[in-house]
Design an enzyme around this catalytic site. Structure first.
Site, mmCIF file in Angstrom:
data_model
loop_
_atom_site.group_PDB
_atom_site.id
_atom_site.type_symbol
_atom_site.label_atom_id
_atom_site.label_comp_id
_atom_site.label_asym_id
_atom_site.label_seq_id
_atom_site.Cartn_x
_atom_site.Cartn_y
_atom_site.Cartn_z
ATOM 1 N N ARG A 57 0.809 -1.221 0.000
ATOM 2 C CA ARG A 57 0.000 0.000 0.000
ATOM 3 C C ARG A 57 0.846 1.277 0.000
ATOM 4 O O ARG A 57 0.621 2.189 -0.799
ATOM 5 C CB ARG A 57 -0.916 0.038 1.238
ATOM 6 N N THR A 58 1.789 1.365 0.936
ATOM 7 C CA THR A 58 2.508 2.631 1.114
ATOM 8 C C THR A 58 3.335 2.950 -0.130
ATOM 9 O O THR A 58 3.294 4.072 -0.648
ATOM 10 C CB THR A 58 3.393 2.544 2.376
ATOM 11 N N LYS A 86 26.359 -3.271 0.291
ATOM 12 C CA LYS A 86 27.836 -3.242 0.251
ATOM 13 C C LYS A 86 28.397 -2.462 1.425
ATOM 14 O O LYS A 86 29.606 -2.227 1.497
ATOM 15 C CB LYS A 86 28.306 -2.577 -1.049
ATOM 16 N N ARG A 107 11.065 3.783 3.692
ATOM 17 C CA ARG A 107 10.658 2.757 4.664
ATOM 18 C C ARG A 107 11.902 1.953 5.006
ATOM 19 O O ARG A 107 12.626 1.493 4.116
ATOM 20 C CB ARG A 107 9.580 1.829 4.111
ATOM 21 N N HIS A 135 4.474 5.718 11.555
ATOM 22 C CA HIS A 135 4.018 5.618 10.162
ATOM 23 C C HIS A 135 3.055 6.796 9.971
ATOM 24 O O HIS A 135 1.841 6.627 9.920
ATOM 25 C CB HIS A 135 3.323 4.278 9.963
HETATM 26 N N1 CP Z 1 -0.571 -0.127 5.713
HETATM 27 C C1 CP Z 1 0.670 -0.371 5.227
HETATM 28 O O1 CP Z 1 1.651 0.251 5.657
HETATM 29 O O2 CP Z 1 0.712 -1.338 4.289
HETATM 30 P P1 CP Z 1 2.026 -1.773 3.497
HETATM 31 O O3 CP Z 1 2.956 -2.415 4.514
HETATM 32 O O4 CP Z 1 1.539 -2.742 2.452
HETATM 33 O O5 CP Z 1 2.649 -0.546 2.920
#
Ligand code: CP
Length: 311
Positions: A57-58, A86, A107, A135
């Protein structure tokens, strides 16, 4: 303020006015997010999407948001395809990428990684999840979804269910809800997966009412919104502990019917894994796929805020 100062690391950066501005912009972005209108607001700009942990999603909704605004996106997925394998540091990586892109979404599995990246980068860094930390853009879309589903966020009673210890989405969401009036938070988790004291202290400092509720049925009776989360098995030292705790709280149709709350709004950041049964999907309040879709307009609105433009 320079553009690099517009990094988004924590929800603690937002106040009510900023949220109202972003939500109003997200409403304007909806037809563009659906492809019904076009926008060239970010034409010529490049987003670097750096995902060193799995994501559906993100990663894809950030990419879709940037492209819907006319920009283009470069993506790195997984440490193994980056020069970090590396031994290159995160700081060197984002310093270099600052010369290739106008913004970075990161991320990364380490707590505090987004803040470290923002300190080294010369373009804005958006935290797409830093290990068990925060998040923030998920929390923005969660609150935006509550606003769209219920018509308000003030005076909402929300039950946060599941892995409140490692689930970064609930850390951000609980903090962000402190921007609203008379919110009540119910915490439903196994004791081993309780909400971190740091988040509880923040709620206390901001005067938000919270309580631990042991019974999921009881919490469902009390709440306007059930926010269900997955056990974050990947963050456990011993995977057998995660297996043991899975199934402690399962939201299914029988549970919701026994609480006599077939109208309740149900959210989940997804992915789900045994915590939210598919037999809930046909209930009118099952809003988690609409919630996931709201990730595009809300991230478009965030980019409009960062780049000071209209959709
Ligand atoms: N909600 C969410 O962060 O989903 P993903 O881990 O798929 O990005």
């Amino acid at each position: 303020m320079s553009i690099a100062d517009k990094s988004v690391i924590s929800v603690e950066q937002f106040d009510r006015d900023a949220l109202e501005r972003i939500f109003a912009c997200a409403d304007e972005c909806v037809p563009v997010a659906r492809g019904e209108k076009s926008s060239g607001a970010l034409a010529g700009k490049i987003l670097a999407n750096l995902f060193f942990e799995p994501s559906t999603r993100t990663r894809l909704s950030f990419g879709a948001a940037f492209r819907r605004l006319g920009g283009s996106v470069e993506t790195t997925v997984g440490m193994q395809f980056s020069s970090m394998v590396k031994g290159e540091t995160l700081e060197d990586t984002v310093r270099v990428i600052s010369g290739y892109a106008d913004a970075i979404v990161l991320r990364h599995p380490e707590l505090g990684s987004a803040a470290r990246a923002a300190a080294a980068a010369t373009v804005p860094v958006v935290n797409g999840g830093d290990g068990p930390g925060e998040h923030p853009t998920q929390a923005l879309l969660d609150v935006y979804t509550i606003r769209r589903e219920l018509g308000r966020v003030d005076e909402v009673c929300i039950a946060l269910v599941g892995d409140l210890r490692y689930g970064r989405t609930v850390h951000s969401l609980a903090r962000l809800l402190t921007c609203f009036r008379d919110v009540r938070i119910l915490l439903v988790s196994p004791p081993a997966l309780a909400m971190p004291e740091k988040v509880i202290a923040y709620l206390d400092q901001r005067g938000v009412a919270w309580e631990k509720v042991g019974s999921l049925v009881e919490a469902t009776r009390m709440a306007d919104v059930l926010y269900v989360t997955r056990i974050q098995a990947e963050r456990f030292d011993d995977p057998s502990d995660a297996t043991r705790l899975m199934g402690t709280y399962i939201v299914d149709r029988a549970m919701i019917e026994s609480a006599e709350r077939s109208d309740i709004t149900i959210l989940h950041p997804l992915p789900r894994y045994g915590d939210l049964a598919p037999d809930v999907d046909s209930l009118p309040g099952a809003a988690y796929f609409r919630q996931a879709h709201n990730g595009v307009p809300i991230r478009m609105a965030l980019f409009c805020d960062i780049f000071d433009c209209e959709p």
